[in-house]
Structure formats: C-alpha cells, structure tokens
Design an enzyme around this catalytic site. Structure first.
Site, PDB file in Angstrom:
ATOM      1  N   ASP A   1      77.328  18.210  13.902  1.00  0.00           N
ATOM      2  CA  ASP A   1      76.902  17.145  14.823  1.00  0.00           C
ATOM      3  C   ASP A   1      76.117  17.629  16.049  1.00  0.00           C
ATOM      4  O   ASP A   1      76.343  17.135  17.163  1.00  0.00           O
ATOM      5  CB  ASP A   1      78.122  16.344  15.287  1.00  0.00           C
ATOM      6  CG  ASP A   1      78.889  15.704  14.149  1.00  0.00           C
ATOM      7  OD1 ASP A   1      78.444  15.806  12.991  1.00  0.00           O
ATOM      8  OD2 ASP A   1      79.954  15.094  14.404  1.00  0.00           O
TER       9      ASP A   1
ATOM     10  N   LYS B   1      78.021  11.460   8.199  1.00  0.00           N
ATOM     11  CA  LYS B   1      79.449  11.176   8.086  1.00  0.00           C
ATOM     12  C   LYS B   1      79.825  10.083   9.077  1.00  0.00           C
ATOM     13  O   LYS B   1      79.344  10.074  10.208  1.00  0.00           O
ATOM     14  CB  LYS B   1      80.277  12.441   8.346  1.00  0.00           C
ATOM     15  CG  LYS B   1      80.138  13.027   9.749  1.00  0.00           C
ATOM     16  CD  LYS B   1      80.924  14.327   9.846  1.00  0.00           C
ATOM     17  CE  LYS B   1      80.879  14.968  11.220  1.00  0.00           C
ATOM     18  NZ  LYS B   1      81.447  14.173  12.315  1.00  0.00           N
TER      19      LYS B   1
ATOM     20  N   CYS C   1      85.185  16.681  16.445  1.00  0.00           N
ATOM     21  CA  CYS C   1      84.674  16.779  15.077  1.00  0.00           C
ATOM     22  C   CYS C   1      84.829  18.174  14.470  1.00  0.00           C
ATOM     23  O   CYS C   1      85.023  18.314  13.262  1.00  0.00           O
ATOM     24  CB  CYS C   1      83.231  16.320  15.035  1.00  0.00           C
ATOM     25  SG  CYS C   1      83.080  14.547  15.357  1.00  0.00           S
TER      26      CYS C   1
END
Ligand code: TIU
Length: 220
Positions: free
Chosen positions: A24, A129, A162
């Site tokens: 990310d 995701k 994450c």
C-alpha cells in the site's frame, strides 16, 4: 540458499521461491489530501522509507524475486467496502467521497495510485485489496502457490495496520516472513517499534525482522 542476519535468528531464503510484498505505498497514505490525512495523521512520517523501498524493489528484480505491490482500494461502486469500514471514524470526507486526490481509497483515482518513486515495473504484480490484510478477499494465496513462493519479504505501510495484518495472515498460511524494518513505517513510531518486537518475540512467533542492509548483505 541465502541467509539474512535477522532477529530472532538467521533467516534462510531462496530468491526463486521468495516474493517481495510491498504493502500500500499509495498516495492515499503518503501524501496530503489522501485517506491517511483524512484520518488525522501526519503523512510526512511515512515518506522517509520511500528510498529504501525503491532499493528493496530493485534488489528483488535483480535477483529474480517475484514483486507484488498491494493497493488498498475499493471498486467504484464501493460494493467491496463493508458499511462498517466506510462509517468508521465519522469522517467528513471518507472512503468514496471526493477529495483533493480524487475519491478517497477508490480504484483508478489519483490517491489510489502508487507514489512516483515506487511505480510498478513490467513483470511486477499489482494486487488490489479491500481490506487491511492482503489475503482477505483476494487471490494472493493461490497466486503465491502457483509460483511456488514460500518466503515473503514484507515492506510498506502502515506497520501496525496493513503490514502487520498481512504478515499475520501469511504466517498462519505457512509462509516464512521477514519484515524489512526500514522499509515499513507507521504514523505512530511507537507502534512501528512495538510491531517489530512482537513479531520476533517468542522465537519469532510471527516471523523475522531485519533492516534492508541485512537483506542486501545476504544477496551480496
Ligand atoms: N490507517 C492506517 O494506519 N492504515 C490503513 O488504513 N491502511 C494501511 O495500513 N495500508
């Protein structure tokens, strides 16, 4: 086999069966006006890791490792965004709303894109995701199995959200995971430090941790 001088003990890996999973590294988390800023965070706290992340990606490509960039983003109808996630925090400008980087945390919008220094290269895999963990509601596990990947070198943001979620998901699925400590960051430095410690405690209950220099040393 290559071996990283890692905590809590040396980490052996074969680059042919290893993926770098970069979590990310998106404008939505690292730049003003994105999701991270909407949550009230100082996004500059994450920006210092970008050069090390670029080095890790380059190292992976040089040594034939699989490179995976994950991207936390929702489909344009928010069909994959649980209402609970959208409501969380009661943000004035939250997931799906128009912001300075386009609709917040939505695929195809400027904010969902990767920072300029870490753009995916030909041959890299980009995995969108909807959750914090990269295994939830994605094809990641099947993708790794198909490539014979058993080991993951993990970086990205944020360490305790994450990154940690993904590392725990991977560990439970049998992957041998190394957290690259200077290729991951948190808006909260104390959370970053705590994650590193909790990963390696108890004999490496979640996996290993080492700085990028140790990974580079293993491949030199
Ligand atoms: N808020 C926060 O620390 N992180 C996230 O919402 N997503 C990721 O960590 N990618």
């Amino acid at each position: 086999m290559n071996t990283v001088a890692a905590r809590p003990y040396p980490y052996p890996f074969d680059p042919a069966h290893t993926a770098v999973v970069m979590i990310d590294m998106q404008r939505d988390f690292l730049e003003p006006g994105g999701f991270g800023a909407m949550l009230g965070n100082d996004v500059t706290t994450l920006q210092g890791i970008v050069p090390a992340c670029a080095r890790l990606l380059a190292l992976a490509r040089t040594h034939g490792m699989t490179v995976i960039h994950t991207q936390e983003a929702h489909d344009r109808q928010l069909a994959d965004c649980p209402p609970s996630k959208r409501a969380r925090g009661g943000l004035a400008c939250g997931i799906g709303d128009p912001g300075p980087l386009g609709r917040v945390l939505v695929e195809g919008e400027p904010g969902a894109g990767f920072v300029p220094e870490l753009q995916p290269q030909p041959g890299d895999i980009v995995l969108r995701k909807p959750g914090k963990g990269a295994f939830h509601a994605t094809g990641l596990d099947a993708m790794l199995h198909a490539r014979g990947i058993t080991h993951l070198l993990i970086g990205g943001v944020t360490t305790e959200v994450c990154v940690q979620t993904t590392m725990r998901e991977a560990n439970d699925r049998g992957y041998e995971c190394l957290l690259v400590t200077d290729c991951t960051a948190s808006y909260f430095p104390q959370f970053h430090a705590a994650v590193v410690e909790m990963v390696v405690a108890q004999g490496g209950i979640v996996g290993w941790a080492a700085p990028l220099a140790a990974v580079e040393g293993a491949l030199a």
